[in-house]
Design a protein around this motif. Structure first.
Motif, short mmCIF file in Angstrom:
data_model
loop_
_atom_site.label_atom_id
_atom_site.label_comp_id
_atom_site.label_asym_id
_atom_site.label_seq_id
_atom_site.Cartn_x
_atom_site.Cartn_y
_atom_site.Cartn_z
N ALA A 124 18.48 -35.85 35.66
CA ALA A 124 17.18 -34.99 35.14
C ALA A 124 16.31 -34.59 36.24
O ALA A 124 15.76 -33.38 35.91
CB ALA A 124 16.56 -35.98 34.19
N ALA A 125 16.63 -35.10 37.46
CA ALA A 125 15.52 -34.64 38.69
C ALA A 125 16.13 -33.66 39.44
O ALA A 125 15.61 -33.24 40.46
CB ALA A 125 15.16 -35.87 39.40
N ALA A 126 17.40 -33.40 39.28
CA ALA A 126 18.20 -32.35 40.17
C ALA A 126 17.36 -31.13 40.21
O ALA A 126 17.03 -30.77 39.27
CB ALA A 126 19.59 -32.18 39.43
N ARG A 127 17.58 -30.60 41.49
CA ARG A 127 16.94 -29.16 41.67
C ARG A 127 17.56 -27.98 40.58
O ARG A 127 16.71 -27.19 40.07
CB ARG A 127 17.17 -28.84 43.08
N GLY A 128 18.84 -28.25 40.49
CA GLY A 128 19.47 -27.37 39.55
C GLY A 128 20.71 -28.14 38.97
O GLY A 128 21.40 -29.06 39.69
N LEU A 129 21.14 -27.68 37.76
CA LEU A 129 22.26 -28.71 37.17
C LEU A 129 23.12 -27.69 36.19
O LEU A 129 22.40 -26.96 35.31
CB LEU A 129 21.80 -29.71 36.35
N LEU A 130 24.22 -27.16 36.66
CA LEU A 130 25.11 -26.23 35.80
C LEU A 130 26.13 -27.14 35.18
O LEU A 130 26.85 -27.78 35.71
CB LEU A 130 25.86 -25.26 36.55
N VAL A 131 26.41 -26.65 33.95
CA VAL A 131 27.59 -27.23 33.30
C VAL A 131 28.40 -26.28 32.54
O VAL A 131 28.01 -25.23 32.49
CB VAL A 131 26.98 -28.37 32.04
N ALA A 132 29.68 -26.90 32.34
CA ALA A 132 30.81 -25.89 31.58
C ALA A 132 31.17 -26.70 30.42
O ALA A 132 31.62 -27.87 30.45
CB ALA A 132 31.79 -25.59 32.68
N GLY A 133 31.16 -26.11 29.22
CA GLY A 133 31.85 -26.62 28.11
C GLY A 133 30.85 -27.49 27.30
O GLY A 133 29.54 -27.93 27.89
N TRP A 134 31.26 -27.90 26.26
CA TRP A 134 30.45 -28.66 25.17
C TRP A 134 31.37 -29.55 24.46
O TRP A 134 32.21 -28.85 23.66
CB TRP A 134 29.43 -28.23 24.34
N PRO A 135 31.34 -30.98 24.51
CA PRO A 135 30.66 -31.39 25.54
C PRO A 135 31.03 -31.03 27.11
O PRO A 135 32.16 -30.59 27.08
CB PRO A 135 30.72 -32.98 25.57
N PRO A 179 27.12 -38.86 33.69
CA PRO A 179 27.98 -39.99 34.40
C PRO A 179 29.25 -40.31 34.36
O PRO A 179 30.03 -40.41 35.20
CB PRO A 179 26.89 -41.21 34.05
N ALA A 180 29.69 -40.33 32.98
CA ALA A 180 30.97 -40.76 32.74
C ALA A 180 31.91 -39.60 33.13
O ALA A 180 33.15 -39.79 33.56
CB ALA A 180 31.21 -40.84 31.24
N LEU A 181 31.74 -38.11 32.94
CA LEU A 181 32.23 -37.11 33.41
C LEU A 181 32.34 -37.29 35.09
O LEU A 181 33.60 -37.18 35.58
CB LEU A 181 31.65 -35.83 33.06
N ALA A 231 28.50 -43.38 39.92
CA ALA A 231 27.97 -41.82 39.63
C ALA A 231 26.44 -41.86 39.53
O ALA A 231 25.46 -42.91 39.40
CB ALA A 231 28.64 -41.83 38.12
N ALA A 232 25.93 -40.68 39.50
CA ALA A 232 24.56 -40.60 39.47
C ALA A 232 24.01 -41.16 38.01
O ALA A 232 24.80 -41.00 37.12
CB ALA A 232 24.20 -39.13 39.54
N THR A 233 22.84 -41.53 38.19
CA THR A 233 22.15 -41.98 36.78
C THR A 233 21.36 -40.87 36.10
O THR A 233 21.28 -39.82 36.61
CB THR A 233 21.02 -43.00 37.20
N LEU A 234 21.08 -40.94 34.78
CA LEU A 234 20.52 -40.18 34.19
C LEU A 234 19.42 -39.68 34.64
O LEU A 234 18.91 -38.35 34.75
CB LEU A 234 20.16 -40.57 32.55
N PRO A 235 18.54 -40.60 35.27
CA PRO A 235 17.07 -39.95 35.76
C PRO A 235 17.62 -39.12 37.17
O PRO A 235 16.69 -38.16 37.38
CB PRO A 235 16.31 -41.19 36.41
N PRO A 239 18.69 -30.72 28.05
CA PRO A 239 18.50 -32.41 27.95
C PRO A 239 19.71 -33.20 27.23
O PRO A 239 20.22 -34.50 27.49
CB PRO A 239 17.50 -32.61 27.38
N GLY A 240 20.63 -32.35 26.28
CA GLY A 240 21.62 -33.18 25.49
C GLY A 240 22.72 -33.20 26.31
O GLY A 240 23.80 -33.91 25.99
N ASP A 241 22.96 -32.45 27.39
CA ASP A 241 24.10 -32.68 28.18
C ASP A 241 23.86 -33.97 29.15
O ASP A 241 25.06 -34.32 29.36
CB ASP A 241 24.22 -31.43 29.29
#
Length: 169
Positions: free
Chosen positions: A51-62, A18-20, A44-48, A11-13
């Motif tokens: 959040a509703a994506a079937r899958g969401l992968l991220v790299a790095g922090w932030p 959107p800015a990314l 860009a996609a919105t936060l909702p 959730p913190g990602d």
């Protein structure tokens, strides 16, 4: 950064994504194969939506890259791949695609689709190097998605194409 550093989004990602995505879209501005500026891209996609994506992968922090995954026609669909311009060109996009394909295999999908710009070197030619082939005549929900892209003006920015990769175990 490699596939080992890619993880499922927390959730913190989400607030960073959107800015990314917007920053990543700026890479299209000078890209060969584009007829118009990235300012003409849909927002860009919105936060909702994230959040509703079937899958969401991220790299790095932030996060400096992400892959947003959905489902179309009962198969995995790579809805969005974004890499921050400061992290571009180092293999992160490829690592995210590989992680997305692995995620889809683990979910039991037999293929993954996506829609992208045909003539932008880091779009369709890149995805072809990752195992995706052009779908000459999309049908079902993939065809509906292509029609939606046309209706919102995506094809006026540059030629678009649907692609599919089989998922081998």
């Amino acid at each position: 950064m490699d596939a080992r550093s890619i993880r499922e989004a927390a959730p913190g990602d989400l607030p960073f994504l959107p800015a990314l995505e917007e920053a990543s879209d700026t890479l299209l501005g000078a890209a060969a194969g584009m007829r118009s500026a990235p300012a003409d891209l849909p927002p860009a996609a919105t936060l909702p939506e994230f959040a509703a994506a079937r899958g969401l992968l991220v790299a790095g922090w932030p996060p400096v890259g992400f892959a947003r995954l959905e489902e179309l026609d009962g198969q995995a669909h790579l809805e969005q791949l974004s890499v921050h311009p400061d992290a571009a060109g180092a293999g992160l996009g490829r690592a995210l695609v590989e992680a997305a394909l692995d995620w889809a295999r683990k979910q039991g999908y037999v293929s993954m689709t996506l829609c992208t710009f045909r003539d932008v070197p880091f779009n369709a030619p890149f995805y072809a190097s990752c195992g995706f082939d052009v779908v000459p005549a999309p049908d079902g929900e993939l065809a509906e998605l292509r029609q939606h892209e046309i209706s919102v003006g995506m094809d006026s920015l540059g030629r678009r194409v649907a692609m599919r990769a089989p998922l081998r175990r």
